[in-house]
Design an enzyme around this catalytic site. Structure first.
Site, PDB file in Angstrom:
ATOM      1  N   GLY A  40      73.523  -2.727  20.857  1.00 23.78           N
ATOM      2  CA  GLY A  40      72.304  -1.960  21.116  1.00 23.78           C
ATOM      3  C   GLY A  40      72.618  -0.487  21.047  1.00 23.78           C
ATOM      4  N   TYR A  68      68.455   3.492  25.763  1.00 24.72           N
ATOM      5  CA  TYR A  68      68.094   3.492  27.177  1.00 24.72           C
ATOM      6  C   TYR A  68      67.500   4.824  27.618  1.00 24.72           C
ATOM      7  CZ  TYR A  68      70.936  -0.597  26.611  1.00 24.72           C
ATOM      8  OH  TYR A  68      71.444  -1.781  26.128  1.00 24.72           O
ATOM      9  N   TYR A  98      73.553   6.804  36.235  1.00 31.63           N
ATOM     10  CA  TYR A  98      74.932   6.453  35.904  1.00 31.63           C
ATOM     11  C   TYR A  98      75.885   7.643  35.912  1.00 31.63           C
ATOM     12  CZ  TYR A  98      72.769   2.205  33.937  1.00 31.63           C
ATOM     13  OH  TYR A  98      72.062   1.050  33.749  1.00 31.63           O
ATOM     14  N   CYS A 130      59.725  15.790  41.154  1.00 26.29           N
ATOM     15  CA  CYS A 130      59.909  16.154  42.551  1.00 26.29           C
ATOM     16  C   CYS A 130      60.940  15.223  43.193  1.00 26.29           C
ATOM     17  CB  CYS A 130      58.575  16.075  43.287  1.00 26.29           C
ATOM     18  SG  CYS A 130      58.677  16.718  44.970  1.00 26.29           S
ATOM     19  N   GLU A 172      75.806  -8.464  19.484  1.00 30.54           N
ATOM     20  CA  GLU A 172      74.505  -7.970  19.940  1.00 30.54           C
ATOM     21  C   GLU A 172      74.575  -6.476  20.281  1.00 30.54           C
ATOM     22  OE1 GLU A 172      73.849 -10.483  23.265  1.00 30.54           O
ATOM     23  OE2 GLU A 172      73.507 -12.276  22.061  1.00 30.54           O
TER      24      GLU A 172
END
Length: 421
Positions: free
Chosen positions: A272, A367, A313, A339, A270
């Site tokens: 991505g 992402y 991250y 801000c 899978e």
């Protein structure tokens, strides 16, 4: 000049001029190259070919045109919500081609997924019991197993360690088997996904051995699903997953397992990020170059609302000055217009940056837009796919009407304002 300055022969600045900034741009050729690279790695050896299925992790980049491109390349899909599944159906997928992997999703949504005919990947014992109690043997399932393996990058993207919320701990093997027997549940697959950014085959093999051992409890398996987690390069010299080494190690181990199991199963993955990350470029415009006594800020027309990975991250993304590539190298902090503390890069050496320059933030395909928000009531960027030498708009830029859609103007509040004024 190579990407990111040109995409399929088109100057990237030309794409920026045509569609405006900020802008997500994806290179279809790069996505197709990654698909082919993946297939080559897991093709098996002569006489020991592998029945491989690639299931694109839709959450990485959720766009109708991207899903259609994947389907054209023979890639199926993995989804984590019913709405992702609905989009996959719009893209032309059949329910059988869609793996649905909930993570604590509400029972009515899971029932809807079952009614849609999606393949169900069960993430917990309580869910397994609900499925068994409600549907018995009529709904085959895949079991998502937590192998208690920790590896990869940032702890926030590790999903296979013992303290992770994901999957059924393999230590509960006996409980799983008892429940399956009690309800007559048909188990058609076993699944493991240990997280992201693995550098070697070792972790995959550890997770594989857990599934191979567990497979002995389930004689009717059709597939083994190893999820994903392949590391891509975010900067020059980055250590990445050696796909050839991984492919050889996994396919050899899988072939030997199938021999022991007594028949050949399908091998599922899978991916991505691996398929779309390097294909994506977030193009931003420079609003202000702001000199402080201790540093120089480059303030751009984007922020964590469009690419949250650096702030969430501490992710590194290469930044390229498309407008002035031969400028004098200068050290900058590249920051957004939100801000909040909103930083794309700190102490980054770039060719001299001037107001009006166009920068490209690299590895923005995975992402990026899919985690974007409208924080500060800022519109989300448009998305463009460069396919067969032509840039195509695949998502319009948000308008103010988009940002306010769903808001309700309460008449009573308007009356109150009239009275006070």
């Amino acid at each position: 000049m190579p990407a990111p300055y040109q995409l399929q022969g088109i100057p990237t600045t030309t794409i920026a001029d045509e569609f405006g900034l900020p802008l997500y741009v994806y290179d279809a050729d790069k996505i197709i190259d990654q698909i082919n690279r993946f297939r080559a790695a897991f093709s098996g050896s002569p006489g020991r070919e592998i029945n491989l299925r690639i299931k694109y992790a839709t959450k990485a980049l959720t766009n109708l045109s991207i899903l259609k491109l994947m389907r054209m390349q023979g890639v199926e899909v993995d989804v984590v919500s019913v709405n992702e599944a609905r989009l996959a159906l719009l893209a032309g997928y059949t329910p059988e081609q869609i793996m649905y992997t909930p993570s604590g999703n509400a029972w009515p949504e899971i029932q809807e997924a079952i009614q849609m005919g999606l393949r169900l990947n069960v993430d917990s014992l309580p869910l397994l019991e609900q499925v068994g109690n409600t549907y018995g043997h009529t709904v085959p399932v895949c079991l998502r197993i937590n192998p208690s393996v920790a590896d990869g990058g940032n702890l926030k993207i590790q999903t296979g360690h013992a303290d992770s919320k994901f999957g059924i701990p393999h230590a509960l093997r006996a409980d799983i088997a008892r429940m399956v027997v009690h309800y007559g549940i048909v188990v058609e697959g076993l699944h493991v996904h240990t997280g992201s950014d693995f550098k070697s085959a070792r972790t995959f093999l550890q997770g594989a051995e857990v599934l191979f051992d567990l497979a002995g409890d389930y004689p009717d398996l059709k597939f083994i699903d190893f999820g994903s987690g392949f590391k891509v390069a975010y900067r020059e010299g980055d250590h990445v997953t050696d796909m050839a080494e991984l492919g050889t190690a996994i396919t050899d181990a899988f072939s030997a397992f199938c021999d022991r199991y007594g028949r050949a199963l399908e091998l599922w993955f899978e991916p991505g990020k691996f398929l779309v990350s390097e294909a994506g470029h977030l193009l931003v415009g420079v609003n202000v170059v702001k000199q402080h006594p201790t540093r120089t800020f480059v303030q751009v027309d984007s922020g964590l609302n469009h690419l949250i990975r650096p702030m969430m991250y501490d992710a590194y993304h290469e930044i390229v000055n498309l407008s002035n590539p031969m400028g004098t190298p200068t050290t900058y902090d590249v920051v957004g217009y939100i801000c909040e503390t909103d930083t794309f890069a700190t102490n980054r050496d770039l060719p001299e940056v001037r107001p009006g320059d166009v920068l490209s933030i690299e590895n923005a395909g995975a992402y990026g837009f899919s985690m974007a928000s409208t924080y500060n009531l800022r519109p989300r960027p448009a998305e463009v796919l460069v396919y067969e030498g032509t840039p195509h708009l695949i998502r319009q830029r948000d308008t103010f009407e988009d940002l306010t859609r769903g808001m309700v103007d309460v008449a009573m509040l308007n009356e109150e304002l009239i009275i006070k004024n």
